[in-house]
Structures are given as structure tokens and as C-alpha cells.
Design a protein around this motif. Sequence first.
Motif, PDB file in Angstrom:
ATOM      1  N   LEU A   1      28.676  49.981  36.329  1.00  0.00           N
ATOM      2  CA  LEU A   1      29.050  49.514  35.266  1.00  0.00           C
ATOM      3  C   LEU A   1      30.228  48.895  35.186  1.00  0.00           C
ATOM      4  CD1 LEU A   1      28.890  53.039  33.068  1.00  0.00           C
ATOM      5  CD2 LEU A   1      26.987  51.405  33.566  1.00  0.00           C
ATOM      6  N   ASP A   2      30.222  47.963  34.277  1.00  0.00           N
ATOM      7  CA  ASP A   2      31.406  46.879  34.065  1.00  0.00           C
ATOM      8  C   ASP A   2      31.616  46.306  32.708  1.00  0.00           C
ATOM      9  OD1 ASP A   2      33.355  45.723  36.513  1.00  0.00           O
ATOM     10  OD2 ASP A   2      33.428  44.555  34.786  1.00  0.00           O
ATOM     11  N   MET A   3      32.687  45.937  32.379  1.00  0.00           N
ATOM     12  CA  MET A   3      32.848  45.426  30.825  1.00  0.00           C
ATOM     13  C   MET A   3      32.967  43.893  31.010  1.00  0.00           C
ATOM     14  SD  MET A   3      33.124  47.504  28.458  1.00  0.00           S
ATOM     15  CE  MET A   3      34.036  46.599  27.312  1.00  0.00           C
ATOM     16  N   SER A   4      32.683  43.509  32.202  1.00  0.00           N
ATOM     17  CA  SER A   4      32.747  41.900  32.242  1.00  0.00           C
ATOM     18  C   SER A   4      31.326  41.508  32.606  1.00  0.00           C
ATOM     19  CB  SER A   4      33.439  41.428  33.355  1.00  0.00           C
ATOM     20  OG  SER A   4      33.347  40.128  33.959  1.00  0.00           O
ATOM     21  N   ARG A   5      30.730  40.698  31.617  1.00  0.00           N
ATOM     22  CA  ARG A   5      29.422  40.033  31.926  1.00  0.00           C
ATOM     23  C   ARG A   5      29.603  39.140  33.059  1.00  0.00           C
ATOM     24  NH1 ARG A   5      29.207  40.619  26.165  1.00  0.00           N
ATOM     25  NH2 ARG A   5      29.995  38.426  25.889  1.00  0.00           N
ATOM     26  N   GLU A   6      30.401  38.403  33.291  1.00  0.00           N
ATOM     27  CA  GLU A   6      30.420  37.402  34.431  1.00  0.00           C
ATOM     28  C   GLU A   6      30.606  38.382  35.564  1.00  0.00           C
ATOM     29  OE1 GLU A   6      32.234  35.838  30.597  1.00  0.00           O
ATOM     30  OE2 GLU A   6      32.562  37.368  31.602  1.00  0.00           O
ATOM     31  N   MET A   7      31.236  39.206  35.691  1.00  0.00           N
ATOM     32  CA  MET A   7      31.336  40.157  37.069  1.00  0.00           C
ATOM     33  C   MET A   7      29.963  40.726  37.210  1.00  0.00           C
ATOM     34  SD  MET A   7      34.059  39.442  38.407  1.00  0.00           S
ATOM     35  CE  MET A   7      33.463  40.601  39.938  1.00  0.00           C
ATOM     36  N   LEU A   8      29.266  41.316  36.235  1.00  0.00           N
ATOM     37  CA  LEU A   8      28.009  41.715  36.320  1.00  0.00           C
ATOM     38  C   LEU A   8      27.182  40.583  37.005  1.00  0.00           C
ATOM     39  CD1 LEU A   8      27.526  43.881  33.054  1.00  0.00           C
ATOM     40  CD2 LEU A   8      27.886  44.820  35.173  1.00  0.00           C
ATOM     41  N   ALA A   9      27.005  39.427  36.368  1.00  0.00           N
ATOM     42  CA  ALA A   9      26.400  38.301  37.122  1.00  0.00           C
ATOM     43  C   ALA A   9      26.587  37.967  38.474  1.00  0.00           C
ATOM     44  CB  ALA A   9      26.672  37.246  36.411  1.00  0.00           C
ATOM     45  N   VAL A  10      27.958  38.576  38.884  1.00  0.00           N
ATOM     46  CA  VAL A  10      28.064  38.368  40.381  1.00  0.00           C
ATOM     47  C   VAL A  10      27.526  39.548  41.125  1.00  0.00           C
ATOM     48  CG1 VAL A  10      30.090  38.610  42.055  1.00  0.00           C
ATOM     49  CG2 VAL A  10      30.137  36.923  40.019  1.00  0.00           C
ATOM     50  N   ALA A  11      27.605  40.320  40.586  1.00  0.00           N
ATOM     51  CA  ALA A  11      27.107  41.722  41.284  1.00  0.00           C
ATOM     52  C   ALA A  11      25.701  41.874  41.257  1.00  0.00           C
ATOM     53  CB  ALA A  11      27.612  42.913  40.532  1.00  0.00           C
ATOM     54  N   ARG A  12      24.931  41.403  40.332  1.00  0.00           N
ATOM     55  CA  ARG A  12      23.541  41.083  40.396  1.00  0.00           C
ATOM     56  C   ARG A  12      23.215  40.075  41.648  1.00  0.00           C
ATOM     57  NH1 ARG A  12      23.694  41.053  34.628  1.00  0.00           N
ATOM     58  NH2 ARG A  12      22.873  43.317  34.074  1.00  0.00           N
ATOM     59  N   ALA A  13      23.807  39.177  41.580  1.00  0.00           N
ATOM     60  CA  ALA A  13      23.420  38.154  42.758  1.00  0.00           C
ATOM     61  C   ALA A  13      23.860  38.710  43.931  1.00  0.00           C
ATOM     62  CB  ALA A  13      24.352  36.851  42.669  1.00  0.00           C
ATOM     63  N   ASN A  14      24.976  39.486  44.184  1.00  0.00           N
ATOM     64  CA  ASN A  14      25.326  39.871  45.653  1.00  0.00           C
ATOM     65  C   ASN A  14      24.225  41.159  45.777  1.00  0.00           C
ATOM     66  OD1 ASN A  14      27.542  38.627  45.852  1.00  0.00           O
ATOM     67  ND2 ASN A  14      28.927  40.081  44.941  1.00  0.00           N
ATOM     68  N   LEU A  15      23.664  42.000  44.936  1.00  0.00           N
ATOM     69  CA  LEU A  15      22.590  42.967  45.242  1.00  0.00           C
ATOM     70  C   LEU A  15      21.260  42.104  45.728  1.00  0.00           C
ATOM     71  CD1 LEU A  15      23.457  45.502  42.422  1.00  0.00           C
ATOM     72  CD2 LEU A  15      23.963  45.761  45.099  1.00  0.00           C
ATOM     73  N   ASP A  16      20.999  41.350  45.107  1.00  0.00           N
ATOM     74  CA  ASP A  16      19.700  40.522  45.109  1.00  0.00           C
ATOM     75  C   ASP A  16      19.835  39.740  46.524  1.00  0.00           C
ATOM     76  OD1 ASP A  16      18.560  40.910  42.717  1.00  0.00           O
ATOM     77  OD2 ASP A  16      19.283  38.772  41.875  1.00  0.00           O
ATOM     78  N   HIS A  17      21.011  39.254  46.715  1.00  0.00           N
ATOM     79  CA  HIS A  17      21.114  38.668  48.328  1.00  0.00           C
ATOM     80  C   HIS A  17      21.082  39.825  49.330  1.00  0.00           C
ATOM     81  CE1 HIS A  17      22.597  35.961  51.206  1.00  0.00           C
ATOM     82  NE2 HIS A  17      23.348  36.599  51.493  1.00  0.00           N
ATOM     83  N   ALA A  18      21.645  41.046  49.072  1.00  0.00           N
ATOM     84  CA  ALA A  18      21.631  42.123  50.088  1.00  0.00           C
ATOM     85  C   ALA A  18      20.284  42.754  50.095  1.00  0.00           C
ATOM     86  CB  ALA A  18      22.561  43.041  49.614  1.00  0.00           C
ATOM     87  N   GLY A  19      19.274  42.263  49.161  1.00  0.00           N
ATOM     88  CA  GLY A  19      17.855  42.907  49.109  1.00  0.00           C
ATOM     89  C   GLY A  19      17.767  44.403  48.491  1.00  0.00           C
ATOM     90  N   ILE A  20      18.744  44.640  47.872  1.00  0.00           N
ATOM     91  CA  ILE A  20      19.211  46.300  47.328  1.00  0.00           C
ATOM     92  C   ILE A  20      18.226  46.268  46.071  1.00  0.00           C
ATOM     93  CG2 ILE A  20      20.836  47.752  46.729  1.00  0.00           C
ATOM     94  CD1 ILE A  20      22.679  46.457  48.618  1.00  0.00           C
ATOM     95  N   ALA A  21      17.311  46.889  45.874  1.00  0.00           N
ATOM     96  CA  ALA A  21      16.367  46.933  44.596  1.00  0.00           C
ATOM     97  C   ALA A  21      16.706  48.475  43.985  1.00  0.00           C
ATOM     98  CB  ALA A  21      14.864  46.661  45.109  1.00  0.00           C
ATOM     99  N   HIS A  22      17.078  49.343  44.847  1.00  0.00           N
ATOM    100  CA  HIS A  22      17.303  50.713  44.404  1.00  0.00           C
ATOM    101  C   HIS A  22      18.673  51.038  43.483  1.00  0.00           C
ATOM    102  CE1 HIS A  22      19.148  50.855  48.034  1.00  0.00           C
ATOM    103  NE2 HIS A  22      19.437  52.103  48.116  1.00  0.00           N
TER     104      HIS A  22
END
Length: 337
Positions: A184-205
Motif C-alpha cells: 500500500l502507498d498513498m503516492s500514485r507515482e510510487m505505485l507506478a514505480v512499484a508495479r514496474a519493478n514487480l513486473d521487471h522481477a517477474g513477481i505475479a503473486h
Amino acid sequence: MQKRSQVGLSTLVDTLKAAAESSRLRILVLLSRGDLTVSDLTEILNQSQPRVSRHLKLLLEAGLIGRYQEGSWAFFRLADTEDERGFIHSLVGRVRSSDPQVERDMERLASVKRRRQERASEYFRENAAGWDHVRSLHASESAVEAAMLKLVGDRPFQAMLDLGTGTGRLLELFAPLYRRGVGLDMSREMLAVARANLDHAGIAHAQVRLGDIYAPPVERDAYDLVTIHQVLHYLDDPAHAIREAARLLRPSGRLLIVDFAPHTLEALRDEHAHQRLGFSDRQIAEWFGEAGIELEKTQEFAPDASQGGLTVKLWMGRDRRLLVADPSTTEFEREIA
């Protein structure tokens, strides 16, 4: 072997009907790779938005997916409960990855994720200077991460929640251990960063979503590990955040906090919006006690003399309630209790 809950015949038929359509099954396959918006799905499926929205509505009504709002965007994800996720993965696991339609969907999904990564990289470039300055003041992050891994241990567990997830780094760090992760995070910009990082790491769970640390939009008594990494010093009421975190723990669940020891770097208030100049062991122990958490372990990392002066602290606490095994408890849950 995990025991699954049973449902009525008509409910099961409705669930199967919801999944038994090519576009909806494609949506389930896509969401098994991560959370997506209606716009993402419209682009990937090459269908109109009303048609995609109709498919999503049917999947929502069947309880196979969930929806959460993030500003003006609505994200869709697989259902949170273990039974539904197990059912979905049993379905999508039977779909051949070499199927021509699935291959085209995966190509378009990769394009969507590349754009996420580009936006995340741009945000990092714009804000890197401030983050690098604070990092230069304390011990190396690799040493702190190694200590966190050692504290948590190597036994797998069911669910993790990262409050103030930022870049999603802790979800990535502990990904081999949990079956379901939420940030969870209050920053939509940081959430976009987190999603990109999880995608790059192949973490789907793991998934990330918009949420207030003072009122987390997640279920209570549901997480084996809750983490708050370098967040408390930004808060005007850290005790409130700890109490909320404690309510989210399963009995015997653990709360891991990483932050700074007390310091005198006043400039961090003005230049980096720090509300608190670190925390003592005594203060954290008092807040843990008020929240029903037993402080079990502490560890500190002093900076090198050349780094300036921020000592990083780790505090690990455990929920005082005991998880009592009963006939409906799964073998997996008994092992991690």
C-alpha cells in the motif's frame, strides 16, 4: 494437503459459466500476470471498452476478480482468497502458453509493461537526487536487507503486507517466502514505480494499491508478516500506524519496522519532509505494547564515519495471540503458525 471450502452446486455452476468464455478466460490469464486497468485490457484484447467492462462485471459478480480504485483509474486483480485463486490458477495453468491467441496477448501485455517501466524510470530520474542524498547518510541498504532476511527466516508463509511500499522493494525481497503479497502507498507515482519493478522481477503473486497507512483498505487478522520500511519518520502519528498494522496481523504474526535511531539532522525536516528525527527502542517498545505486540528483536546499523550520521534500526515484534490449530486449519497454516 490443503483443504478447500465447499460451495453449493448452483454457485459452482455460476462460477464456471463466468470463466467459460474465451475473452473472460483470457482476462484471467492476463490478471494472473499482474493487475491491469480497463484501458490496459481494452488494448491487449483489442476489444471495445464497454465489451471489456461487461466481461469484468461478470467476473466480479462471480467472485473471481477484485477491483480497487486509484484516483481516476480502476485496477483489476485476481480474487484475494486462497480458494478462488487456487481455482483460477488451476484453470489458467491448463492453457497452453504457445496458443496463438495467448502469445498475442502476452506480446501486448509486454508492451503495456514496457510503458509502465518507462514512466517509472522518468519519475526516478526526476527525484533521484533527493533520495540519493538521504541514502548517503546511512548504512548500505544491502546490509540492512540481509539482516531483514535473517530476522524473518526462510520458512514460507501465507501472506505479507508492506505499508508505505514505495518502490515495492520489500515485496521483491520477500517474494520467495510468501504466497500472496500486498503493498500500500498513498503516492500514485510510487505505485507506478512499484508495479514496474514487480513486473521487471517477474513477481505475479504480489500487488500494490492506493491506501492510507492510518486506514489500510485490507482485511484484518490476515497477514503473517507486516512491514513498515522507512515510513514512520514521515508520519505525524506513528503510534496510530503501528496500532493499525497490529490489527492486520494474524495471531502470532510478525511486524517488522525499519527506520532511524534518534538523530539531530534538523535539515531533514525542511528538505525531505521528515516529521520525526528517529525513534528509540523504548518508544517503539511502548507503541508495540499498546498495540498488543511483543518486541522480540532489535538490531542497528551505524553509518560509516564518512556518511554523516543516521543509524538504521530494525525492530521485530510478534502478535501476542496464539494461532490455535483446529480441524479446518490447513496443514500449510499449521506449519507457519
